[in-house]
Design a protein around this motif. Structure first.
Motif, PDB file in Angstrom:
ATOM      1  N   UNK A 241       0.841  -1.200   0.000  1.00  0.00           N
ATOM      2  CA  UNK A 241       0.000   0.000   0.000  1.00  0.00           C
ATOM      3  C   UNK A 241       0.876   1.250   0.000  1.00  0.00           C
ATOM      4  N   UNK A 242       0.518   2.218  -0.800  1.00  0.00           N
ATOM      5  CA  UNK A 242       1.220   3.503  -0.829  1.00  0.00           C
ATOM      6  C   UNK A 242       0.762   4.317   0.377  1.00  0.00           C
ATOM      7  N   UNK A 243       1.627   4.446   1.382  1.00  0.00           N
ATOM      8  CA  UNK A 243       1.214   5.130   2.608  1.00  0.00           C
ATOM      9  C   UNK A 243       0.964   6.614   2.392  1.00  0.00           C
ATOM     10  N   UNK A 244       1.483   7.180   1.312  1.00  0.00           N
ATOM     11  CA  UNK A 244       1.229   8.592   1.039  1.00  0.00           C
ATOM     12  C   UNK A 244      -0.217   8.833   0.624  1.00  0.00           C
ATOM     13  N   UNK A 245      -0.949   7.766   0.324  1.00  0.00           N
ATOM     14  CA  UNK A 245      -2.351   7.903  -0.075  1.00  0.00           C
ATOM     15  C   UNK A 245      -3.307   7.592   1.077  1.00  0.00           C
ATOM     16  N   UNK A 246      -2.749   7.416   2.286  1.00  0.00           N
ATOM     17  CA  UNK A 246      -3.581   7.021   3.409  1.00  0.00           C
ATOM     18  C   UNK A 246      -4.040   8.192   4.281  1.00  0.00           C
ATOM     19  N   UNK A 247      -3.823   9.420   3.839  1.00  0.00           N
ATOM     20  CA  UNK A 247      -4.215  10.574   4.655  1.00  0.00           C
ATOM     21  C   UNK A 247      -5.733  10.652   4.798  1.00  0.00           C
ATOM     22  N   UNK A 248      -6.446  10.326   3.720  1.00  0.00           N
ATOM     23  CA  UNK A 248      -7.914  10.338   3.789  1.00  0.00           C
ATOM     24  C   UNK A 248      -8.372   9.000   4.335  1.00  0.00           C
ATOM     25  N   UNK A 249      -8.537   8.931   5.661  1.00  0.00           N
ATOM     26  CA  UNK A 249      -8.795   7.645   6.312  1.00  0.00           C
ATOM     27  C   UNK A 249     -10.199   7.524   6.873  1.00  0.00           C
ATOM     28  N   UNK A 250     -11.090   8.376   6.462  1.00  0.00           N
ATOM     29  CA  UNK A 250     -12.478   8.226   6.888  1.00  0.00           C
ATOM     30  C   UNK A 250     -12.704   8.429   8.372  1.00  0.00           C
ATOM     31  N   UNK A 251     -12.121   9.467   8.987  1.00  0.00           N
ATOM     32  CA  UNK A 251     -12.407   9.772  10.385  1.00  0.00           C
ATOM     33  C   UNK A 251     -11.220   9.638  11.301  1.00  0.00           C
ATOM     34  N   UNK A 252     -10.067   9.174  10.807  1.00  0.00           N
ATOM     35  CA  UNK A 252      -8.891   9.026  11.660  1.00  0.00           C
ATOM     36  C   UNK A 252      -7.801   9.983  11.218  1.00  0.00           C
ATOM     37  N   UNK A 253      -7.126  10.629  12.186  1.00  0.00           N
ATOM     38  CA  UNK A 253      -5.996  11.491  11.844  1.00  0.00           C
ATOM     39  C   UNK A 253      -4.683  10.768  12.111  1.00  0.00           C
ATOM     40  N   UNK A 254      -4.714   9.448  12.114  1.00  0.00           N
ATOM     41  CA  UNK A 254      -3.541   8.652  12.464  1.00  0.00           C
ATOM     42  C   UNK A 254      -2.557   8.512  11.309  1.00  0.00           C
ATOM     43  N   UNK A 255      -3.050   8.394  10.088  1.00  0.00           N
ATOM     44  CA  UNK A 255      -2.184   8.082   8.951  1.00  0.00           C
ATOM     45  C   UNK A 255      -2.181   9.204   7.928  1.00  0.00           C
ATOM     46  N   UNK A 256      -1.088   9.340   7.196  1.00  0.00           N
ATOM     47  CA  UNK A 256       0.169   8.605   7.357  1.00  0.00           C
ATOM     48  C   UNK A 256       0.997   9.152   8.509  1.00  0.00           C
ATOM     49  N   UNK A 257       1.972   8.398   8.991  1.00  0.00           N
ATOM     50  CA  UNK A 257       2.817   8.797  10.106  1.00  0.00           C
ATOM     51  C   UNK A 257       4.099   9.424   9.560  1.00  0.00           C
ATOM     52  N   UNK A 258       4.393  10.639  10.011  1.00  0.00           N
ATOM     53  CA  UNK A 258       5.607  11.323   9.576  1.00  0.00           C
ATOM     54  C   UNK A 258       6.757  11.122  10.554  1.00  0.00           C
ATOM     55  N   UNK A 259       6.423  11.024  11.831  1.00  0.00           N
ATOM     56  CA  UNK A 259       7.442  10.937  12.874  1.00  0.00           C
ATOM     57  C   UNK A 259       6.954   9.960  13.932  1.00  0.00           C
TER      58      UNK A 259
END
Length: 306
Positions: A241-259
């Motif tokens: 999975x391309x983690x750069x495309x996981x920002x829109x997670x349907x209600x979670x601000x968890x992904x993607x992780x930068x640090x």
């Protein structure tokens, strides 16, 4: 973490990275979060900031780091990642309800799930998690008829650390469409592990594997799951999975992780560390700390490599 956080307060360095702190111990997690917040109080006092400015630049909840136990982190991933979720919406909601301290991650997912659960028909009975304590209660049935004299704790360790919890068990070299249920070592793969990993002899490993199969059979018949099952599901879903495309997670601000900051890393299985490493966008912002002399997790045989 604090130094990185304050570097982006004035907005002159671009968007603040999404920071995550993860540990197994819920008490440690709360204390680290409290210490971080205390640093914020001292920083605000030193800079004599007004409440309005603080709210806008420092205390915006969506910009704060996330402090999660590994259980909360896995639940959030299960709800956020694409693919077949491990938990039903009802099961996930129940797990959230059992936690007293809820942060922005769990609140956001819980709100989303609550809306969807209202439209569901009467849910089936929820599965029960097999912790080490539950495993001990099952032990008599697991070894029934085998004549085994193996220690319960040793068998749990071999299952959690190697048969199901190792990187090799993920079979990450297989095709993406492989079923998650295949994510465990075969007997041949388990026997082939070097002595530096599993200290069991070949005869002991064969005995352990036979007990493992009995355990899986009982687990399935009794509608149980263990944490390794959840980890294997999540690890399967992030493969490729391309983690750069996981920002829109349907209600979670968890992904993607930068640090990413992980404490008490010795209590994590290899499979969990694989997930963490693969979800952090910058390997230079992956910080792991631990001490094998302070291990609290039963079943994790962790060793640092020199």
């Amino acid at each position: 973490m604090w130094a990185q956080y304050t570097q982006y307060i004035d907005g002159q360095h671009g968007a603040r990275p999404r920071q995550l702190f993860v540990t197994k111990n819920d008490v440690l997690c709360r204390e680290v979060k409290r210490s971080f917040n205390n640093m914020g109080l001292a920083w605000r006092k030193r800079h004599d900031m007004t409440s309005d400015v603080v709210d806008d630049k420092v205390d915006a909840e969506e910009s704060r780091p996330n402090f999660l136990t590994s259980s909360e982190w896995l639940d959030a991933l299960d709800a956020s990642l694409p693919g077949q979720s491990f938990f039903t919406k009802v099961e996930l909601k129940q797990r959230f309800d059992n936690r007293k301290n809820k942060d922005s991650v769990t609140k956001g997912i819980e709100a989303l799930l609550s809306e969807e659960i209202e439209d569901e028909s009467k849910p089936a009975s929820s599965r029960q998690e097999v912790t080490y304590a539950v495993f001990r209660k099952m032990w008599r049935k697991i070894k029934s008829g085998s004549g085994s004299q193996m220690d319960c704790t040793m068998v749990w360790r071999e299952i959690k650390s190697f048969i199901k919890g190792s990187v090799a068990a993920l079979h990450i070299d297989q095709q993406q469409d492989d079923a998650p249920k295949s994510r465990f070592l075969s007997l041949e793969e388990y026997l082939a592990l070097p002595k530096k990993q599993s200290r069991m002899s070949e005869a002991q490993r064969r005995e352990v594997y036979s007990l493992y199969l009995n355990y899986e059979k009982l687990k399935k018949e009794g509608s149980y799951y263990d944490e390794c099952d959840l980890v294997l599901n999540v690890a399967t879903r992030i493969s490729g999975v391309d983690i750069n495309k996981l920002a829109a997670t349907g209600g979670s601000n968890l992904l993607p992780i930068d640090s990413l900051f992980v404490d008490e890393v010795q209590d994590f299985t290899q499979a969990e560390l694989f997930i963490l490493a693969n979800l952090c966008r910058d390997p230079n912002n992956l910080f792991l700390a631990g001490d094998t002399a302070q291990s609290i997790a039963v079943g994790v045989d962790f060793r640092f490599s020199k």
